[in-house]
Design a protein around this motif. Structure first.
Motif, PDB file in Angstrom:
ATOM      1  N   GLU A  41      43.194  51.146  47.023  1.00 47.21           N
ATOM      2  CA  GLU A  41      43.371  51.494  48.432  1.00 47.21           C
ATOM      3  C   GLU A  41      42.009  51.571  49.116  1.00 47.21           C
ATOM      4  OE1 GLU A  41      45.712  54.994  48.881  1.00 47.21           O
ATOM      5  OE2 GLU A  41      47.436  54.182  47.802  1.00 47.21           O
ATOM      6  N   ASP A  42      41.905  50.944  50.278  1.00 42.80           N
ATOM      7  CA  ASP A  42      40.674  50.939  51.085  1.00 42.80           C
ATOM      8  C   ASP A  42      39.510  50.250  50.380  1.00 42.80           C
ATOM      9  OD1 ASP A  42      41.979  52.458  53.085  1.00 42.80           O
ATOM     10  OD2 ASP A  42      41.566  54.296  51.966  1.00 42.80           O
ATOM     11  N   ALA A  43      39.787  49.447  49.351  1.00 40.37           N
ATOM     12  CA  ALA A  43      38.718  48.724  48.664  1.00 40.37           C
ATOM     13  C   ALA A  43      38.308  47.491  49.470  1.00 40.37           C
ATOM     14  CB  ALA A  43      39.179  48.299  47.273  1.00 40.37           C
ATOM     15  N   ARG A  44      37.077  47.061  49.292  1.00 41.85           N
ATOM     16  CA  ARG A  44      36.573  45.875  49.963  1.00 41.85           C
ATOM     17  C   ARG A  44      36.820  44.641  49.090  1.00 41.85           C
ATOM     18  NH1 ARG A  44      30.448  47.507  51.112  1.00 41.85           N
ATOM     19  NH2 ARG A  44      30.691  48.105  48.904  1.00 41.85           N
ATOM     20  N   PRO A  45      36.863  43.452  49.709  1.00 43.82           N
ATOM     21  CA  PRO A  45      36.980  42.230  48.911  1.00 43.82           C
ATOM     22  C   PRO A  45      35.865  42.154  47.866  1.00 43.82           C
ATOM     23  CG  PRO A  45      37.336  41.739  51.216  1.00 43.82           C
ATOM     24  CD  PRO A  45      36.883  43.178  51.154  1.00 43.82           C
ATOM     25  N   GLY A  46      36.239  41.782  46.666  1.00 42.39           N
ATOM     26  CA  GLY A  46      35.289  41.752  45.566  1.00 42.39           C
ATOM     27  C   GLY A  46      35.291  43.031  44.761  1.00 42.39           C
ATOM     28  N   GLU A  47      35.918  44.066  45.332  1.00 46.10           N
ATOM     29  CA  GLU A  47      36.021  45.351  44.639  1.00 46.10           C
ATOM     30  C   GLU A  47      37.486  45.777  44.497  1.00 46.10           C
ATOM     31  OE1 GLU A  47      33.654  48.018  46.946  1.00 46.10           O
ATOM     32  OE2 GLU A  47      31.752  47.050  46.407  1.00 46.10           O
ATOM     33  N   GLY A  48      38.381  44.825  44.706  1.00 49.05           N
ATOM     34  CA  GLY A  48      39.812  45.123  44.617  1.00 49.05           C
ATOM     35  C   GLY A  48      40.521  45.071  45.954  1.00 49.05           C
ATOM     36  N   GLY A  49      39.800  44.675  47.006  1.00 47.36           N
ATOM     37  CA  GLY A  49      40.402  44.666  48.328  1.00 47.36           C
ATOM     38  C   GLY A  49      41.562  43.707  48.477  1.00 47.36           C
ATOM     39  N   PHE A  50      41.439  42.521  47.877  1.00 50.34           N
ATOM     40  CA  PHE A  50      42.538  41.565  47.946  1.00 50.34           C
ATOM     41  C   PHE A  50      43.755  42.090  47.186  1.00 50.34           C
ATOM     42  CE2 PHE A  50      38.941  38.550  48.615  1.00 50.34           C
ATOM     43  CZ  PHE A  50      39.344  38.074  49.857  1.00 50.34           C
ATOM     44  N   ILE A  51      43.509  42.738  46.065  1.00 46.37           N
ATOM     45  CA  ILE A  51      44.608  43.312  45.279  1.00 46.37           C
ATOM     46  C   ILE A  51      45.301  44.408  46.072  1.00 46.37           C
ATOM     47  CG2 ILE A  51      45.246  44.459  43.118  1.00 46.37           C
ATOM     48  CD1 ILE A  51      42.603  43.338  41.949  1.00 46.37           C
ATOM     49  N   GLY A  52      44.510  45.309  46.663  1.00 47.29           N
ATOM     50  CA  GLY A  52      45.084  46.397  47.434  1.00 47.29           C
ATOM     51  C   GLY A  52      45.932  45.902  48.588  1.00 47.29           C
ATOM     52  N   GLY A 111      49.384  45.736  37.999  1.00 50.65           N
ATOM     53  CA  GLY A 111      49.439  45.810  39.452  1.00 50.65           C
ATOM     54  C   GLY A 111      50.299  46.953  39.937  1.00 50.65           C
ATOM     55  N   ILE A 112      51.427  47.164  39.272  1.00 50.59           N
ATOM     56  CA  ILE A 112      52.313  48.269  39.627  1.00 50.59           C
ATOM     57  C   ILE A 112      51.625  49.603  39.386  1.00 50.59           C
ATOM     58  CG2 ILE A 112      54.451  49.456  38.991  1.00 50.59           C
ATOM     59  CD1 ILE A 112      54.962  46.923  40.598  1.00 50.59           C
ATOM     60  N   GLN A 113      50.962  49.736  38.247  1.00 49.15           N
ATOM     61  CA  GLN A 113      50.274  50.998  37.943  1.00 49.15           C
ATOM     62  C   GLN A 113      49.140  51.244  38.926  1.00 49.15           C
ATOM     63  OE1 GLN A 113      51.362  53.137  35.314  1.00 49.15           O
ATOM     64  NE2 GLN A 113      50.131  54.485  36.629  1.00 49.15           N
ATOM     65  N   ALA A 114      48.433  50.199  39.310  1.00 50.35           N
ATOM     66  CA  ALA A 114      47.356  50.352  40.295  1.00 50.35           C
ATOM     67  C   ALA A 114      47.904  50.821  41.633  1.00 50.35           C
ATOM     68  CB  ALA A 114      46.616  49.028  40.458  1.00 50.35           C
ATOM     69  N   SER A 115      49.081  50.322  41.995  1.00 52.80           N
ATOM     70  CA  SER A 115      49.710  50.760  43.242  1.00 52.80           C
ATOM     71  C   SER A 115      50.054  52.243  43.180  1.00 52.80           C
ATOM     72  CB  SER A 115      50.978  49.940  43.502  1.00 52.80           C
ATOM     73  OG  SER A 115      51.641  50.390  44.665  1.00 52.80           O
ATOM     74  N   LEU A 116      50.626  52.661  42.054  1.00 52.77           N
ATOM     75  CA  LEU A 116      50.978  54.079  41.903  1.00 52.77           C
ATOM     76  C   LEU A 116      49.739  54.971  41.945  1.00 52.77           C
ATOM     77  CD1 LEU A 116      53.714  54.032  39.115  1.00 52.77           C
ATOM     78  CD2 LEU A 116      53.994  54.888  41.452  1.00 52.77           C
ATOM     79  N   ASP A 117      48.669  54.508  41.309  1.00 52.66           N
ATOM     80  CA  ASP A 117      47.446  55.308  41.217  1.00 52.66           C
ATOM     81  C   ASP A 117      46.582  55.219  42.472  1.00 52.66           C
ATOM     82  OD1 ASP A 117      48.279  55.908  38.665  1.00 52.66           O
ATOM     83  OD2 ASP A 117      46.958  54.455  37.691  1.00 52.66           O
ATOM     84  N   GLY A 118      46.892  54.259  43.341  1.00 56.68           N
ATOM     85  CA  GLY A 118      46.055  54.070  44.523  1.00 56.68           C
ATOM     86  C   GLY A 118      44.680  53.525  44.188  1.00 56.68           C
TER      87      GLY A 118
END
Length: 224
Positions: free
Chosen positions: A119-130, A109-116
């Motif tokens: 970001e701007d993803a829709r639910p089901g494609e990472g939107g909840f995570i973003g 999760g931390i690495q995903a935040s750093l990499d972006g």
């Protein structure tokens, strides 16, 4: 897909092994209910099991797990707040004595935040995570800027520790947490576990630094 069958096989080993060995404890927990004195807020990462890291017995710890072991700020609106509800239950109903925010190295999760990544993803494609990881956006942007100036900075490690500090600050935004801490009834701790080498670091409240646990001070308690 044999994974669920493997779970059932594990259950059978549990019933024939540790359940039998700790039957008296399980009976007491069933009859008297739980009374853990420690709340652990850990990451959902399958490699970081707080009950294994701390060699805990059943009923010893109340555990919350979510992406990147984050604590949101207190926000008493009409939405549903799983992490906040569990914190409230642990502090006000179970009356835990310690709350430990347990981060870990190599957090996805931390690495995903750093990499972006989300970001701007829709639910089901990472939107909840973003949306969830937006909580640490300010710290992430600061660390990104520092890494741009000094590429030798370990940005992921820096953000992992910054997220723990932020979660501790957010814990204190809950009035019932702040009141219990002020009354000396509750202590907040930050810790970070390195998957690769098994080292646990604990936040020293006086220096603000994460210090590796040694067997010497582990026996006497964490640094103040």
């Amino acid at each position: 897909m044999p994974e669920f069958r493997q779970l059932l096989e594990g259950y059978r080993r549990f019933r024939q092994g540790s359940y039998v060995e700790q039957r008296q404890r399980y009976d007491a927990l069933a009859n008297k209910g739980q009374a853990p004195k420690v709340l652990i807020i850990a990451c959902s990462d399958s490699r970081v099991d707080p009950t294994r890291i701390f060699d805990a017995e059943p009923g010893q710890m109340f555990v919350i797990r979510n992406v990147a072991n984050l604590v949101p700020p207190c926000d008493p609106d009409h939405s549903q707040h799983s992490t906040s509800a569990a914190i409230e239950y642990a502090v006000t109903q179970l009356k835990v004595h310690h709350v430990v925010v347990l981060g870990h190295a190599r957090c996805g999760g931390i690495q995903a935040s750093l990499d972006g990544t989300f970001e701007d993803a829709r639910p089901g494609e990472g939107g909840f995570i973003g949306r969830w990881m937006e909580m640490i956006a300010s710290a992430r942007d600061t660390i990104r800027a520092a890494a741009a100036i000094s590429p030798d900075i370990d940005a992921a490690s820096a953000l992992e520790l910054a997220a723990i500090r932020m979660s501790l600050a957010n814990l204190r935004s809950f009035p019932f947490v702040a009141q219990a801490e002020a009354a000396g009834e509750l202590q907040l701790q930050g810790a970070c576990f390195d998957i690769a080498d098994g080292v646990l670091k604990v936040l020293n409240r006086e220096t603000g630094l994460f210090e590796a646990v040694t067997m010497e001070w582990a026996l006497d308690g964490p640094p103040s």
